[in-house]
Motif scaffolding. Structure first.
Motif, PDB file in Angstrom:
ATOM      1  N   GLU A  17       0.829  -1.201   0.000  1.00 20.46           N
ATOM      2  CA  GLU A  17       0.000   0.000   0.000  1.00 20.46           C
ATOM      3  C   GLU A  17       0.871   1.262   0.000  1.00 20.46           C
ATOM      4  O   GLU A  17       0.601   2.218  -0.721  1.00 20.46           O
ATOM      5  CB  GLU A  17      -0.949   0.002   1.205  1.00 20.46           C
ATOM      6  N   GLN A  18       1.941   1.274   0.794  1.00 16.32           N
ATOM      7  CA  GLN A  18       2.860   2.415   0.819  1.00 16.32           C
ATOM      8  C   GLN A  18       3.547   2.588  -0.537  1.00 16.32           C
ATOM      9  O   GLN A  18       3.715   3.708  -1.018  1.00 16.32           O
ATOM     10  CB  GLN A  18       3.908   2.248   1.923  1.00 16.32           C
ATOM     11  N   LEU A  19       3.937   1.484  -1.153  1.00 16.50           N
ATOM     12  CA  LEU A  19       4.579   1.536  -2.467  1.00 16.50           C
ATOM     13  C   LEU A  19       3.601   2.061  -3.519  1.00 16.50           C
ATOM     14  O   LEU A  19       3.951   2.907  -4.339  1.00 16.50           O
ATOM     15  CB  LEU A  19       5.111   0.149  -2.853  1.00 16.50           C
ATOM     16  N   ARG A  20       2.356   1.596  -3.480  1.00 11.00           N
ATOM     17  CA  ARG A  20       1.330   2.066  -4.408  1.00 11.00           C
ATOM     18  C   ARG A  20       1.096   3.576  -4.230  1.00 11.00           C
ATOM     19  O   ARG A  20       1.023   4.316  -5.203  1.00 11.00           O
ATOM     20  CB  ARG A  20       0.031   1.280  -4.198  1.00 11.00           C
ATOM     21  N   ALA A  21       1.022   4.029  -2.989  1.00 11.35           N
ATOM     22  CA  ALA A  21       0.827   5.461  -2.716  1.00 11.35           C
ATOM     23  C   ALA A  21       2.017   6.276  -3.212  1.00 11.35           C
ATOM     24  O   ALA A  21       1.849   7.357  -3.789  1.00 11.35           O
ATOM     25  CB  ALA A  21       0.604   5.687  -1.220  1.00 11.35           C
ATOM     26  N   HIS A  22       3.227   5.757  -3.017  1.00  6.35           N
ATOM     27  CA  HIS A  22       4.439   6.433  -3.498  1.00  6.35           C
ATOM     28  C   HIS A  22       4.407   6.567  -5.020  1.00  6.35           C
ATOM     29  O   HIS A  22       4.707   7.631  -5.568  1.00  6.35           O
ATOM     30  CB  HIS A  22       5.675   5.648  -3.042  1.00  6.35           C
ATOM     31  N   ARG A  23       4.028   5.505  -5.705  1.00  6.58           N
ATOM     32  CA  ARG A  23       3.974   5.525  -7.172  1.00  6.58           C
ATOM     33  C   ARG A  23       2.883   6.471  -7.666  1.00  6.58           C
ATOM     34  O   ARG A  23       3.089   7.207  -8.629  1.00  6.58           O
ATOM     35  CB  ARG A  23       3.764   4.105  -7.708  1.00  6.58           C
ATOM     36  N   ASP A  44      -0.089  16.207 -21.306  1.00  3.06           N
ATOM     37  CA  ASP A  44      -1.507  15.862 -21.461  1.00  3.06           C
ATOM     38  C   ASP A  44      -1.696  14.389 -21.808  1.00  3.06           C
ATOM     39  O   ASP A  44      -2.707  13.781 -21.447  1.00  3.06           O
ATOM     40  CB  ASP A  44      -2.168  16.726 -22.537  1.00  3.06           C
ATOM     41  N   ASP A  45      -0.724  13.796 -22.491  1.00  5.10           N
ATOM     42  CA  ASP A  45      -0.812  12.387 -22.885  1.00  5.10           C
ATOM     43  C   ASP A  45      -0.226  11.441 -21.830  1.00  5.10           C
ATOM     44  O   ASP A  45      -0.358  10.221 -21.945  1.00  5.10           O
ATOM     45  CB  ASP A  45      -0.079  12.161 -24.210  1.00  5.10           C
ATOM     46  N   PHE A  46       0.424  12.004 -20.803  1.00  4.91           N
ATOM     47  CA  PHE A  46       1.056  11.173 -19.771  1.00  4.91           C
ATOM     48  C   PHE A  46      -0.008  10.588 -18.845  1.00  4.91           C
ATOM     49  O   PHE A  46      -0.850  11.302 -18.317  1.00  4.91           O
ATOM     50  CB  PHE A  46       2.057  12.003 -18.960  1.00  4.91           C
ATOM     51  N   GLU A  47       0.021   9.269 -18.670  1.00  2.86           N
ATOM     52  CA  GLU A  47      -0.908   8.616 -17.749  1.00  2.86           C
ATOM     53  C   GLU A  47      -0.202   8.126 -16.497  1.00  2.86           C
ATOM     54  O   GLU A  47      -0.650   8.372 -15.388  1.00  2.86           O
ATOM     55  CB  GLU A  47      -1.620   7.469 -18.447  1.00  2.86           C
ATOM     56  N   SER A  48       0.889   7.400 -16.677  1.00  5.08           N
ATOM     57  CA  SER A  48       1.654   6.930 -15.522  1.00  5.08           C
ATOM     58  C   SER A  48       2.969   6.341 -16.008  1.00  5.08           C
ATOM     59  O   SER A  48       3.119   6.008 -17.182  1.00  5.08           O
ATOM     60  CB  SER A  48       0.876   5.884 -14.720  1.00  5.08           C
ATOM     61  N   LEU A  49       3.893   6.212 -15.074  1.00  2.28           N
ATOM     62  CA  LEU A  49       5.146   5.521 -15.358  1.00  2.28           C
ATOM     63  C   LEU A  49       4.869   4.028 -15.390  1.00  2.28           C
ATOM     64  O   LEU A  49       3.854   3.561 -14.867  1.00  2.28           O
ATOM     65  CB  LEU A  49       6.177   5.854 -14.281  1.00  2.28           C
ATOM     66  N   ASP A  50       5.780   3.284 -15.984  1.00  2.00           N
ATOM     67  CA  ASP A  50       5.651   1.837 -16.064  1.00  2.00           C
ATOM     68  C   ASP A  50       6.558   1.219 -15.002  1.00  2.00           C
ATOM     69  O   ASP A  50       7.733   1.585 -14.891  1.00  2.00           O
ATOM     70  CB  ASP A  50       6.052   1.372 -17.472  1.00  2.00           C
ATOM     71  N   LEU A 181      25.581  -4.461 -11.678  1.00  2.00           N
ATOM     72  CA  LEU A 181      25.237  -5.768 -11.139  1.00  2.00           C
ATOM     73  C   LEU A 181      25.055  -6.783 -12.263  1.00  2.00           C
ATOM     74  O   LEU A 181      24.397  -6.491 -13.262  1.00  2.00           O
ATOM     75  CB  LEU A 181      23.944  -5.675 -10.324  1.00  2.00           C
ATOM     76  N   ASP A 182      25.587  -7.960 -12.064  1.00  4.86           N
ATOM     77  CA  ASP A 182      25.486  -9.027 -13.056  1.00  4.86           C
ATOM     78  C   ASP A 182      24.265  -9.901 -12.757  1.00  4.86           C
ATOM     79  O   ASP A 182      24.372 -11.119 -12.583  1.00  4.86           O
ATOM     80  CB  ASP A 182      26.774  -9.860 -13.049  1.00  4.86           C
ATOM     81  N   VAL A 183      23.107  -9.239 -12.650  1.00  7.07           N
ATOM     82  CA  VAL A 183      21.857  -9.922 -12.339  1.00  7.07           C
ATOM     83  C   VAL A 183      20.719  -9.023 -12.807  1.00  7.07           C
ATOM     84  O   VAL A 183      20.885  -7.812 -12.933  1.00  7.07           O
ATOM     85  CB  VAL A 183      21.751 -10.201 -10.817  1.00  7.07           C
ATOM     86  N   GLU A 184      19.568  -9.619 -13.105  1.00  5.31           N
ATOM     87  CA  GLU A 184      18.394  -8.819 -13.434  1.00  5.31           C
ATOM     88  C   GLU A 184      17.727  -8.356 -12.142  1.00  5.31           C
ATOM     89  O   GLU A 184      17.458  -9.185 -11.258  1.00  5.31           O
ATOM     90  CB  GLU A 184      17.366  -9.651 -14.222  1.00  5.31           C
ATOM     91  N   ILE A 185      17.455  -7.076 -12.036  1.00  8.46           N
ATOM     92  CA  ILE A 185      16.680  -6.527 -10.927  1.00  8.46           C
ATOM     93  C   ILE A 185      15.301  -6.200 -11.490  1.00  8.46           C
ATOM     94  O   ILE A 185      15.082  -5.143 -12.076  1.00  8.46           O
ATOM     95  CB  ILE A 185      17.346  -5.277 -10.322  1.00  8.46           C
ATOM     96  N   LEU A 186      14.382  -7.144 -11.332  1.00  7.70           N
ATOM     97  CA  LEU A 186      13.035  -7.003 -11.914  1.00  7.70           C
ATOM     98  C   LEU A 186      12.128  -6.291 -10.910  1.00  7.70           C
ATOM     99  O   LEU A 186      11.108  -6.831 -10.464  1.00  7.70           O
ATOM    100  CB  LEU A 186      12.488  -8.378 -12.278  1.00  7.70           C
ATOM    101  N   ALA A 187      12.537  -5.078 -10.558  1.00 10.82           N
ATOM    102  CA  ALA A 187      11.804  -4.299  -9.569  1.00 10.82           C
ATOM    103  C   ALA A 187      12.017  -2.819  -9.870  1.00 10.82           C
ATOM    104  O   ALA A 187      13.010  -2.431 -10.475  1.00 10.82           O
ATOM    105  CB  ALA A 187      12.302  -4.613  -8.166  1.00 10.82           C
ATOM    106  N   GLY A 188      11.059  -2.009  -9.439  1.00 12.81           N
ATOM    107  CA  GLY A 188      11.176  -0.566  -9.620  1.00 12.81           C
ATOM    108  C   GLY A 188      10.628  -0.111 -10.958  1.00 12.81           C
ATOM    109  O   GLY A 188       9.790  -0.769 -11.585  1.00 12.81           O
ATOM    110  N   GLU A 189      11.141   1.052 -11.404  1.00 16.36           N
ATOM    111  CA  GLU A 189      10.668   1.671 -12.639  1.00 16.36           C
ATOM    112  C   GLU A 189      11.217   0.953 -13.863  1.00 16.36           C
ATOM    113  O   GLU A 189      12.380   0.571 -13.897  1.00 16.36           O
ATOM    114  CB  GLU A 189      11.168   3.121 -12.683  1.00 16.36           C
ATOM    115  N   LYS A 190      10.368   0.839 -14.861  1.00 15.45           N
ATOM    116  CA  LYS A 190      10.790   0.343 -16.172  1.00 15.45           C
ATOM    117  C   LYS A 190      11.096   1.527 -17.077  1.00 15.45           C
ATOM    118  O   LYS A 190      10.841   2.673 -16.724  1.00 15.45           O
ATOM    119  CB  LYS A 190       9.669  -0.500 -16.796  1.00 15.45           C
ATOM    120  N   ALA A 191      11.596   1.228 -18.281  1.00 15.23           N
ATOM    121  CA  ALA A 191      11.886   2.288 -19.253  1.00 15.23           C
ATOM    122  C   ALA A 191      10.589   2.905 -19.728  1.00 15.23           C
ATOM    123  O   ALA A 191       9.565   2.259 -19.814  1.00 15.23           O
ATOM    124  CB  ALA A 191      12.664   1.713 -20.441  1.00 15.23           C
TER     125      ALA A 191
END
Length: 191
Positions: A17-23, A44-50, A181-191
């Motif tokens: 819930e805190q993460l959702r509110a932050h986003r 005007d066309d911006f809806e949200s970050l991915d 880092l030599d690993v995928e971090i599948l968390a946080g903001e995307k491109a």
């Protein structure tokens, strides 16, 4: 910035819930604020970050090695001259199943030794594919002085793209090679 003291009573639902509110707050800033990095003609066309879906496995406790005499580091900057930072700490952490966890480390920086926050720019195996081509950032407030052997929480779900990912009018420090880092971090903001 987020406080990073490890806590015993971690509540995943409250965290989500805190993460959702932050986003949501960040999306509102990007859509409406005069200092948004989104060019005014595109707001005007911006809806949200991915974002990647919230994943508590990317919220890890790191052990802290404090550098009593911080090393100066010249960070390359997009569209500008290098900036001087101080490497004040090394953060060691594990990712993966407890039985099959791999160990990693990131350097934490400050522009001045007496700053309260910790700046952690990094690249990982999602960089340039699922995430911004020049890496992402995390910033954390620390409660009091960092202590050698202490612990802080690194929540990669809070990793974000620098403003230069949205507009060439910004100049952003680039993660030094020691924070690749030599690993995928599948968390946080995307491109």
């Amino acid at each position: 910035m987020t406080e990073t003291t490890p806590e015993d009573g971690f509540d995943p639902e409250e965290w989500r819930e805190q993460l959702r509110a932050h986003r949501d707050e960040k999306d509102d800033f990007f859509a409406d604020h005069p200092q948004s990095p989104i060019p005014p003609a595109e707001r005007d066309d911006f809806e949200s970050l991915d974002y990647f879906d919230p994943d508590p496995d990317y919220r890890v406790t790191a052990s802290v090695e404090v550098h009593e005499r911080p090393d100066p580091v010249e960070m390359e900057v997009s569209e500008s001259v290098p900036q001087r930072y101080l490497r004040v700490a090394t953060l060691r952490f594990e990712l993966g199943d407890r039985e099959d966890a791999d160990s990693y480390e990131l350097a934490g920086y400050r522009q001045q030794e007496d700053d309260d926050g910790l700046f952690v720019p990094f690249r990982d195996k999602t960089t340039g594919q699922q995430t911004y081509r020049d890496g992402r950032y995390m910033e954390f407030e620390t409660e009091g002085d960092l202590e050698d052997g202490g612990e802080i929480v690194l929540d990669f779900n809070l990793a974000y793209s620098p403003f230069c990912a949205y507009s060439e009018t910004f100049a952003c420090p680039l993660a030094p090679e020691e924070n690749w880092l030599d690993v995928e971090i599948l968390a946080g903001e995307k491109a």
